[in-house]
Motif scaffolding. Structure first.
Motif, PDB file in Angstrom:
ATOM      1  N   HIS B  68       0.838  -1.216   0.000  1.00 11.85           N
ATOM      2  CA  HIS B  68       0.000   0.000   0.000  1.00 11.85           C
ATOM      3  C   HIS B  68       0.863   1.253   0.000  1.00 11.85           C
ATOM      4  O   HIS B  68       0.540   2.236  -0.650  1.00 11.85           O
ATOM      5  CB  HIS B  68      -0.940   0.006   1.219  1.00 11.85           C
ATOM      6  N   ILE B  69       1.966   1.181   0.730  1.00 11.80           N
ATOM      7  CA  ILE B  69       2.850   2.353   0.781  1.00 11.80           C
ATOM      8  C   ILE B  69       3.520   2.558  -0.582  1.00 11.80           C
ATOM      9  O   ILE B  69       3.612   3.690  -1.080  1.00 11.80           O
ATOM     10  CB  ILE B  69       3.878   2.192   1.916  1.00 11.80           C
ATOM     11  N   LEU B  70       3.940   1.450  -1.198  1.00 10.87           N
ATOM     12  CA  LEU B  70       4.550   1.560  -2.530  1.00 10.87           C
ATOM     13  C   LEU B  70       3.561   2.139  -3.537  1.00 10.87           C
ATOM     14  O   LEU B  70       3.927   2.895  -4.440  1.00 10.87           O
ATOM     15  CB  LEU B  70       5.012   0.183  -3.014  1.00 10.87           C
ATOM     16  N   GLY B  71       2.270   1.800  -3.371  1.00  8.63           N
ATOM     17  CA  GLY B  71       1.256   2.244  -4.326  1.00  8.63           C
ATOM     18  C   GLY B  71       0.662   3.595  -3.979  1.00  8.63           C
ATOM     19  O   GLY B  71      -0.260   4.064  -4.653  1.00  8.63           O
ATOM     20  N   GLY B  72       1.151   4.244  -2.910  1.00  7.63           N
ATOM     21  CA  GLY B  72       0.639   5.569  -2.572  1.00  7.63           C
ATOM     22  C   GLY B  72      -0.748   5.547  -1.966  1.00  7.63           C
ATOM     23  O   GLY B  72      -1.434   6.572  -1.929  1.00  7.63           O
ATOM     24  N   LEU B  73      -1.172   4.383  -1.474  1.00  4.11           N
ATOM     25  CA  LEU B  73      -2.498   4.291  -0.853  1.00  4.11           C
ATOM     26  C   LEU B  73      -2.374   4.549   0.644  1.00  4.11           C
ATOM     27  O   LEU B  73      -3.289   5.048   1.281  1.00  4.11           O
ATOM     28  CB  LEU B  73      -3.055   2.878  -1.107  1.00  4.11           C
ATOM     29  N   ASP B  74      -1.223   4.220   1.185  1.00  2.82           N
ATOM     30  CA  ASP B  74      -0.924   4.449   2.600  1.00  2.82           C
ATOM     31  C   ASP B  74       0.340   5.296   2.645  1.00  2.82           C
ATOM     32  O   ASP B  74       1.093   5.336   1.663  1.00  2.82           O
ATOM     33  CB  ASP B  74      -0.700   3.086   3.282  1.00  2.82           C
ATOM     34  N   ARG B  75       0.561   5.979   3.762  1.00  3.01           N
ATOM     35  CA  ARG B  75       1.746   6.824   3.871  1.00  3.01           C
ATOM     36  C   ARG B  75       2.698   6.227   4.895  1.00  3.01           C
ATOM     37  O   ARG B  75       2.271   5.744   5.934  1.00  3.01           O
ATOM     38  CB  ARG B  75       1.363   8.229   4.319  1.00  3.01           C
ATOM     39  N   ALA B  76       3.974   6.307   4.581  1.00  5.94           N
ATOM     40  CA  ALA B  76       4.973   5.852   5.539  1.00  5.94           C
ATOM     41  C   ALA B  76       5.121   6.905   6.622  1.00  5.94           C
ATOM     42  O   ALA B  76       4.963   8.101   6.359  1.00  5.94           O
ATOM     43  CB  ALA B  76       6.307   5.633   4.832  1.00  5.94           C
ATOM     44  N   ASP B  77       5.373   6.483   7.857  1.00  8.21           N
ATOM     45  CA  ASP B  77       5.619   7.457   8.923  1.00  8.21           C
ATOM     46  C   ASP B  77       6.998   8.072   8.728  1.00  8.21           C
ATOM     47  O   ASP B  77       7.226   9.242   9.046  1.00  8.21           O
ATOM     48  CB  ASP B  77       5.571   6.772  10.296  1.00  8.21           C
ATOM     49  N   ARG B  78       7.891   7.268   8.221  1.00  6.36           N
ATOM     50  CA  ARG B  78       9.271   7.707   8.073  1.00  6.36           C
ATOM     51  C   ARG B  78       9.868   6.936   6.904  1.00  6.36           C
ATOM     52  O   ARG B  78       9.431   5.831   6.598  1.00  6.36           O
ATOM     53  CB  ARG B  78      10.020   7.379   9.368  1.00  6.36           C
ATOM     54  N   GLY B  79      10.874   7.479   6.263  1.00  5.70           N
ATOM     55  CA  GLY B  79      11.540   6.762   5.167  1.00  5.70           C
ATOM     56  C   GLY B  79      11.216   7.377   3.815  1.00  5.70           C
ATOM     57  O   GLY B  79      10.507   8.387   3.735  1.00  5.70           O
ATOM     58  N   HIS B  80      11.775   6.787   2.791  1.00  7.41           N
ATOM     59  CA  HIS B  80      11.607   7.325   1.454  1.00  7.41           C
ATOM     60  C   HIS B  80      10.917   6.328   0.545  1.00  7.41           C
ATOM     61  O   HIS B  80      11.167   5.139   0.624  1.00  7.41           O
ATOM     62  CB  HIS B  80      12.966   7.665   0.839  1.00  7.41           C
ATOM     63  N   VAL B  81      10.037   6.876  -0.314  1.00  3.13           N
ATOM     64  CA  VAL B  81       9.451   6.053  -1.367  1.00  3.13           C
ATOM     65  C   VAL B  81       9.632   6.845  -2.652  1.00  3.13           C
ATOM     66  O   VAL B  81       9.244   8.014  -2.721  1.00  3.13           O
ATOM     67  CB  VAL B  81       7.958   5.775  -1.126  1.00  3.13           C
ATOM     68  N   ALA B  82      10.252   6.247  -3.633  1.00  4.03           N
ATOM     69  CA  ALA B  82      10.512   6.997  -4.864  1.00  4.03           C
ATOM     70  C   ALA B  82      10.006   6.229  -6.070  1.00  4.03           C
ATOM     71  O   ALA B  82      10.159   5.002  -6.163  1.00  4.03           O
ATOM     72  CB  ALA B  82      12.010   7.265  -4.995  1.00  4.03           C
ATOM     73  N   PHE B  83       9.396   6.962  -6.938  1.00  5.23           N
ATOM     74  CA  PHE B  83       8.967   6.395  -8.214  1.00  5.23           C
ATOM     75  C   PHE B  83       9.832   7.042  -9.296  1.00  5.23           C
ATOM     76  O   PHE B  83       9.874   8.275  -9.383  1.00  5.23           O
ATOM     77  CB  PHE B  83       7.494   6.683  -8.455  1.00  5.23           C
ATOM     78  N   ARG B  84      10.530   6.240 -10.084  1.00  2.00           N
ATOM     79  CA  ARG B  84      11.460   6.749 -11.091  1.00  2.00           C
ATOM     80  C   ARG B  84      12.429   7.766 -10.478  1.00  2.00           C
ATOM     81  O   ARG B  84      12.704   8.805 -11.059  1.00  2.00           O
ATOM     82  CB  ARG B  84      10.714   7.448 -12.207  1.00  2.00           C
ATOM     83  N   GLY B  85      12.815   7.495  -9.266  1.00  2.00           N
ATOM     84  CA  GLY B  85      13.767   8.369  -8.606  1.00  2.00           C
ATOM     85  C   GLY B  85      13.145   9.594  -7.972  1.00  2.00           C
ATOM     86  O   GLY B  85      13.829  10.391  -7.338  1.00  2.00           O
ATOM     87  N   GLU B  86      11.814   9.752  -8.130  1.00  2.00           N
ATOM     88  CA  GLU B  86      11.185  10.942  -7.545  1.00  2.00           C
ATOM     89  C   GLU B  86      10.406  10.562  -6.290  1.00  2.00           C
ATOM     90  O   GLU B  86       9.602   9.634  -6.305  1.00  2.00           O
ATOM     91  CB  GLU B  86      10.247  11.570  -8.577  1.00  2.00           C
ATOM     92  N   GLU B  87      10.700  11.333  -5.244  1.00  2.44           N
ATOM     93  CA  GLU B  87      10.073  11.069  -3.951  1.00  2.44           C
ATOM     94  C   GLU B  87       8.551  11.251  -4.042  1.00  2.44           C
ATOM     95  O   GLU B  87       8.083  12.314  -4.439  1.00  2.44           O
ATOM     96  CB  GLU B  87      10.654  12.066  -2.946  1.00  2.44           C
ATOM     97  N   ILE B  88       7.765  10.232  -3.645  1.00  2.00           N
ATOM     98  CA  ILE B  88       6.306  10.439  -3.661  1.00  2.00           C
ATOM     99  C   ILE B  88       5.774  10.761  -2.268  1.00  2.00           C
ATOM    100  O   ILE B  88       4.615  11.116  -2.104  1.00  2.00           O
ATOM    101  CB  ILE B  88       5.540   9.214  -4.223  1.00  2.00           C
ATOM    102  N   VAL B  89       6.572  10.671  -1.267  1.00  2.00           N
ATOM    103  CA  VAL B  89       6.116  10.925   0.103  1.00  2.00           C
ATOM    104  C   VAL B  89       5.633  12.374   0.245  1.00  2.00           C
ATOM    105  O   VAL B  89       4.670  12.655   0.930  1.00  2.00           O
ATOM    106  CB  VAL B  89       7.245  10.607   1.111  1.00  2.00           C
ATOM    107  N   GLY B  90       6.290  13.265  -0.471  1.00  2.00           N
ATOM    108  CA  GLY B  90       5.916  14.664  -0.352  1.00  2.00           C
ATOM    109  C   GLY B  90       4.790  15.086  -1.289  1.00  2.00           C
ATOM    110  O   GLY B  90       4.409  16.250  -1.317  1.00  2.00           O
ATOM    111  N   TYR B  91       4.267  14.158  -2.053  1.00  2.00           N
ATOM    112  CA  TYR B  91       3.193  14.513  -2.996  1.00  2.00           C
ATOM    113  C   TYR B  91       1.969  15.066  -2.271  1.00  2.00           C
ATOM    114  O   TYR B  91       1.623  14.614  -1.181  1.00  2.00           O
ATOM    115  CB  TYR B  91       2.751  13.267  -3.779  1.00  2.00           C
ATOM    116  N   SER B  92       1.297  15.994  -2.923  1.00  2.00           N
ATOM    117  CA  SER B  92       0.008  16.449  -2.401  1.00  2.00           C
ATOM    118  C   SER B  92      -0.988  15.306  -2.586  1.00  2.00           C
ATOM    119  O   SER B  92      -0.767  14.423  -3.415  1.00  2.00           O
ATOM    120  CB  SER B  92      -0.452  17.664  -3.192  1.00  2.00           C
TER     121      SER B  92
END
Ligand SMILES: Nc1ncnc2c1ncn2[C@@H]1O[C@H](COP(=O)(O)OP(=O)(O)OP(=O)(O)O)[C@@H](O)[C@H]1O
Ligand SMILES: [Mg+2]
Lengths: 550, 244
Positions: B68-92
Motif C-alpha cells: 500500500h505504501i509503494l502504491g501511494g495508498l498508505d503513507r509511511a511514517d518515516r523513510g523514502h518512497v521513490a517512483f522513477r527516482g522521484e520522492e512520492i512521500v511529499g506529494y500532495s
C-alpha cells in the motif's frame, strides 16, 4: 469532475431499492406542500377576485340612512381620473317568501337584499358574468351535460335579468343567489338543476318584505312587494350565493322609504284634508356607492381620490343654502377598498397561509433527515467501494461528489415527481373530493377483503414453509387490507370542504407554480444538505482500512 | 506498448539502470487505542523496470502495508518512497491520487470489484477517473475498445455485460487485472492475487501476469506461497518489519 461520478450515481440509483424509497418520500413531501399551499393561494386568489366581482374596487357607504344626492356624487366620482364607473346601491336585510312548498304555508327566509341599477351595476362589478341562466352558445353547450337546463334557454331569462323586469308583464324582477332556493342542486360538473323541475325558480314569484328605519332609528311599518324571479346569480362566494337577492334600486328605495319624498312642515297647521304643507322634497338615497377603477389604477389610489371627491361633494352641498337635506359629513362616511372591506376574511387566511408555509418548511427537514439516514446506511455499506475507488486513483473530492450528486439527483427527481403528483391532485381535487364525499362503492371494499384473504392465505403458506419474513409481511398486508376494506365499508360520504365554512362552492384547483418551484428547490437543496454529512464521512474513509473491510 | 503520456510537469528523469519503484528505510506504526503496533521498521525494497519481485512473509508481517505504501495508498511514517527516482512521500493528496491512477495498478486477494458495475465498466473504471465529460465524450470509444481488448486477451469476451457476482473467482480476478492494466501502468502491485483461487485458476492467473511481465511490466507480488513466489525473478522476505 470524473466521469465515474455520474456512472456510479446512475448505477447506485438504478440497481437499488432504497434510493427509490427516498425519491418517493421526497415526492410525497413536495406534493403535500404543493397541494396545501396551492389550495390556500387559490383560496386567497378567489377571495381577491370575488371582491371585485361583487363590489368593484372602492365602496362609499353610509348604512341605513343612505346618502342623499347620490346621483351628484356619482357624477363627481365618474369625473375622477381613476374611476371607470360608479353605481348606487341600497343594501339591507329582509324577508323573502319563497314560492314553495305547495299550499298556503310557504317558506320564508331572511336574505341580504341589494337594490341595484342593473346597467351601471354591471359596469362596476361583474354582475353580468354571475347571471346563471343564459342561453349557451354552441361551444359552451358541448361542454354541458345533456340534461343541463341552460341548453334549451331562449335568452328571455337573460334579457329579463339585465332589465330586472319581466318583459311580458312589466312586473319588477328579482335575482336570487343560486343557493337561496333550497330547490337548486349542485351537480358534480358544477352546474345546477332544480330538484323538481316544477320549482325551477325563474318561473316563480317571491315576496320581499323590507323594514324601513326612521331617522330616529325606529322601525316603522314594514313594506312588501311581489317580484318575479327573473334569474339566479352564481358568484362562487357561498356566503353571497346563499344569502343575497337583487331587486331594482327604485323598488328597494320605495320599500325602505329612501325614495324621493315631499318634505312637510310639521309645525304648520294641517289643511282641511289633514295634510301638512309641503315645503320641499327630500331626495332619494343610496346606502352605498360602488366604484370601479380604471385599468392600471390601484384600489388604494382610487380610494384616496374618492375620499377627496366626497369631501368636495359634501362641502358643496353644505355651502349651498338652497339644499335643505345635507349629505352626511365625511367623518361618518366610510370609503374603503374592497380589500379593506373583506379584511376580516382575508387577513386570517393570509396568516394561515404564512403559517402553513412555515410549518411545511419542516418537510424540508424531513427530506434532509430522511436522506441523511438513508445515505448514512448506504455509505456504511459502500465503505469497501470507496476504498476501491481510491485505489484506482479517485480523490476524496470525487468520493464526496458521488454522494452529493446522488443526493442531488434523488432530491431533484423526487421534487419533480412530487410537483407532478401535486399538479395531478390539484387538477382533480374537486373530483377526488366528490368521490370522498360519496359512500365507497361495494366493489372497492369487497376487493379489499378478497385481497386481504389472499394475503392471509399467502401468510399461512409462508408459515407452513417456515419462512419468517414472508409470513410477517403477508400477515401485515392481510391486516392492512382488511383494515382498508373495513374503512371503505364503514366510509360514509364525508365532505371536508364545506362551502358554508370556506365561502366558495368549489375547492380552488389552481396550481401555485411559484410556490411549487420554491418547494422543489428547497427540497432539492435540503436533500443535498442531508447527503452532505454521509458524503463527508465517505470522503474521510481511510482507503487502506476500507480495503481491509470485508 | 503505447505510453500513457501523463505527468506533464514531472521531470521524467529515470536514473539509467535505477529502480522504477523504491522504498528505503520505511517505517509504519499502527495505533490501536493506546497500543502502538510497529509494523514496518525500516523496510527497503527496490523494483527495477520490467522486474518481477515476490514478497514472502508470514501473516501479519506487513506485506500488504508495504505494498500500500509503494502504491501511494498508505503513507509511511518515516523513510523514502521513490517512483522513477522521484520522492512520492511529499506529494500532495491530488498528486498521489494521480500517481495511483497513472503509474500503478492494484490487484487484491478478494478481487474488490464494484458490484453495481458490469465487467466492462469495472475494467474501464480507472480510465473514467479524472476525466471530464467533454474529454470523455471524445475518448469513450477508445477507452471502451481498450477495455474490450484487455478483457478479450484475458478470455472474458463473453462476460462484458455480466455483474461480478455472476463470475467465478478466477474470472473476477482477471477482471481485476484488466482494471489494473487499464491505464497502462509501469508497476503492477498484486496482494496475494491467487490467495482465494483454486490451484488451476491460480496457475492460469499467474500465466496472465507472467505474460504482462514478459511484455515489460514490473510486478510486485505479495504471497505466502513459495511456489507462487518462485515464478518471480527475485524473492524477498519480510520479517520483523524489515526486508531480508
Ligand atoms: N489500520 C490498521 N490499524 C491497526 N493495525 C493494523 C492496521 N492495518 C494493519 N494493521 C496491523 O498491521 C499488521 C500488518 O498487517 P498487514 O496486512 O500488512 O500484514 P500482512 O503481511 O499483509 O498479513 P496477511 O498475510 O495476513 O495479509 C497486522 O498485525 C495488522 O493487524
Ligand atoms: Mg495482507
Amino acid at each position: 469532475m470524473g466521469v465515474y461520478v455520474s456512472l456510479l450515481v446512475r448505477r447506485y440509483l438504478t440497481t437499488r431499492i432504497i434510493p427509490l424509497i427516498a425519491v418517493g418520500a421526497v415526492a410525497l413531501c413536495v406534493a403535500l406542500v404543493t397541494v396545501v399551499v396551492s389550495v390556500m393561494s387559490g383560496f386567497l386568489e378567489n377571495l381577491r377576485n370575488s371582491g371585485r366581482t361583487l363590489m368593484g374596487d372602492v365602496v362609499v357607504s353610509y348604512p341605513v340612512q343612505g346618502i342623499p344626492w347620490y346621483e351628484d356624487l356619482i357624477a363627481d366620482i365618474e369625473r375622477l381620473p381613476g374611476a371607470e364607473a360608479a353605481t348606487p346601491l341600497v343594501d339591507t336585510y329582509g324577508l323573502v317568501r319563497m314560492p314553495y312548498p305547495d299550499g298556503g304555508n310557504k317558506d320564508v327566509v331572511t336574505a341580504q337584499v341589494w337594490a341595484i341599477e342593473p346597467d351601471s351595476f354591471a359596469r362596476v362589478t361583474e354582475f353580468d358574468r354571475t347571471i346563471w341562466w343564459k342561453p349557451a352558445d354552441a361551444a359552451q353547450a358541448l361542454a354541458m351535460a345533456p340534461d343541463d337546463p341552460r341548453r334549451t334557454l331562449t335568452g328571455k331569462e337573460y334579457g329579463n335579468a339585465k332589465a330586472m323586469r319581466d318583459a311580458d308583464t312589466g312586473a319588477p324582477g328579482a335575482l336570487l343567489g343560486m343557493h337561496v332556493s333550497v330547490v337548486n342542486q349542485r351537480q358534480r360538473d358544477g352546474s345546477y338543476r332544480p330538484r323538481v323541475d316544477r320549482w325551477w325558480m325563474p318561473s316563480h314569484e317571491v315576496t320581499v318584505t323590507l323594514v324601513p328605519i326612521s331617522e330616529k332609528g325606529q322601525v316603522s311599518q314594514s313594506n312588501s312587494r311581489v317580484f318575479k324571479v327573473v334569474n339566479e346569480v352564481m358568484s362562487g362566494v357561498f356566503q353571497v350565493d346563499r344569502n343575497r337577492i337583487f331587486i331594482p334600486l327604485k323598488d328597494g328605495q320605495e320599500l325602505l322609504r329612501l325614495d324621493e319624498a315631499p318634505v312637510v312642515d310639521t309645525d304648520a297647521e294641517p289643511d282641511a284634508q289633514g295634510n301638512l304643507p309641503v315645503i320641499g322634497t327630500s331626495p332619494a338615497r343610496a346606502t352605498q356607492v360602488l366604484v370601479r377603477a380604471k385599468p392600471g389604477v390601484t384600489p388604494r389610489e382610487l380610494r384616496d381620490q374618492v375620499t377627496e371627491a366626497y369631501a368636495a361633494f359634501w362641502g358643496r352641498k353644505a355651502a349651498d343654502r338652497s339644499v335643505r337635506v345635507r349629505p352626511p359629513a365625511p367623518d361618518y362616511v366610510t370609503v374603503q377598498t374592497w380589500e379593506e372591506r373583506l379584511r376580516d376574511i382575508i387577513a386570517p387566511v393570509e396568516r394561515e397561509r404564512q403559517m402553513m408555509r412555515i410549518l411545511f418548511s419542516l418537510t424540508y427537514l424531513v427530506c434532509a433527515g430522511l436522506i441523511l439516514a438513508i445515505f448514512w446506511s448506504i455509505v456504511s455499506e459502500k465503505t469497501r467501494d470507496v476504498g476501491i475507488l481510491r485505489a484506482v486513483g479517485a480523490g476524496r473530492l470525487g468520493v464526496l461528489r458521488i454522494f452529493l450528486a446522488y443526493g442531488l439527483v434523488i432530491g431533484a427527481v423526487g421534487s419533480l415527481a412530487g410537483a407532478g403528483l401535486g399538479w395531478l391532485i390539484i387538477r382533480n381535487i374537486n373530483d377526488i373530493h366528490m368521490a370522498l364525499g360519496e359512500d365507497a362503492p361495494a366493489w372497492s371494499w369487497i376487493a379489499a377483503y378478497l385481497l386481504a384473504a389472499l394475503a392471509g392465505t399467502m401468510a399461512l403458506r409462508a408459515l407452513v414453509a417456515s419462512r419468517v419474513l414472508a409470513t410477517l409481511l403477508h400477515s401485515v398486508a392481510a391486516l392492512v387490507l382488511a383494515g382498508i376494506g373495513t374503512g371503505l365499508y364503514l366510509h360514509q360520504g364525508f365532505l371536508m370542504w364545506d362551502p358554508a365554512v370556506y365561502y366558495f362552492a368549489t375547492i380552488p384547483s389552481q396550481m401555485d407554480w411559484t410556490n411549487a418551484v420554491v418547494t422543489c428547490i428547497g427540497a432539492t437543496v435540503f436533500s443535498v444538505l442531508g447527503a452532505a454529512v454521509p458524503a463527508a464521512r465517505a470522503a474521510d474513509i481511510d482507503p487502506v482500512r476500507a480495503l481491509r473491510y470485508e | 506498448m503505447t505510453s500513457s503520456g501523463h505527468q506533464p510537469h514531472a521531470p521524467a528523469a529515470p536514473v539509467a539502470g535505477g529502480p522504477i519503484l523504491e522504498a528505503r528505510d520505511v517505517h509504519r506504526t499502527y495505533r490501536l487505542g493506546r497500543v502502538e503496533v510497529p509494523v514496518l521498521k525500516g523496510a527497503s525494497i527496490a523494483v527495477h523496470p520490467g522486474e518481477w519481485v515476490s514478497i514472502l512473509g508470514s501473516s501479519g508481517s506487513g506485506k500488504s502495508t508495504l505494498l500500500h505504501i509503494l502504491g501511494g495508498l498508505d503513507r509511511a511514517d518515516r523513510g523514502h518512497v521513490a517512483f522513477r527516482g522521484e520522492e512520492i512521500v511529499g506529494y500532495s493528496p491530488r498528486r498521489l491520487d494521480r500517481y495511483r491512477n497513472d503509474h500503478v495498478g492494484f490487484v487484491f486477494q478478494f478481487y474488490h470489484l464494484l458490484p453495481e458495475l458490469t465487467v466492462l465498466e469495472n475494467a474501464m473504471l480507472p480510465a473514467t477517473v479524472g476525466v471530464g465529460m467533454i474529454e470523455w465524450s471524445r475518448r469513450r470509444h477508445e477507452v471502451r475498445e481498450r477495455a474490450r481488448a484487455l478483457l478479450d486477451r484475458l478470455g472474458l469476451s463473453h462476460r462484458f455485460r455480466h455483474r461480478p457476482a455472476e463470475l467465478s473467482g478466477g474470472e473476477r480476478q482477471r477482471v481485476a487485472i484488466a482494471r489494473a492494466l487499464m491505464r497502462n501502468p509501469e508497476v503492477l502491485l498484486a496482494d496475494e492475487p491467487t490467495g482465494n483461487l483454486d490451484a488451476r485458476s491460480g496457475e492460469s492467473l499467474l500465466e496472465v501476469i507472467a505474460e504482462q511481465h514478459r511484455a515489460g511490466l514490473a510486478v510486485v507480488m505479495v504471497t505466502h506461497d513459495q511456489w507462487v513466489a518462485a515464478r518471480a525473478d527475485r524473492t524477498v522476505h519480510l520479517a520483523d518489519g524489515r526486508v531480508a
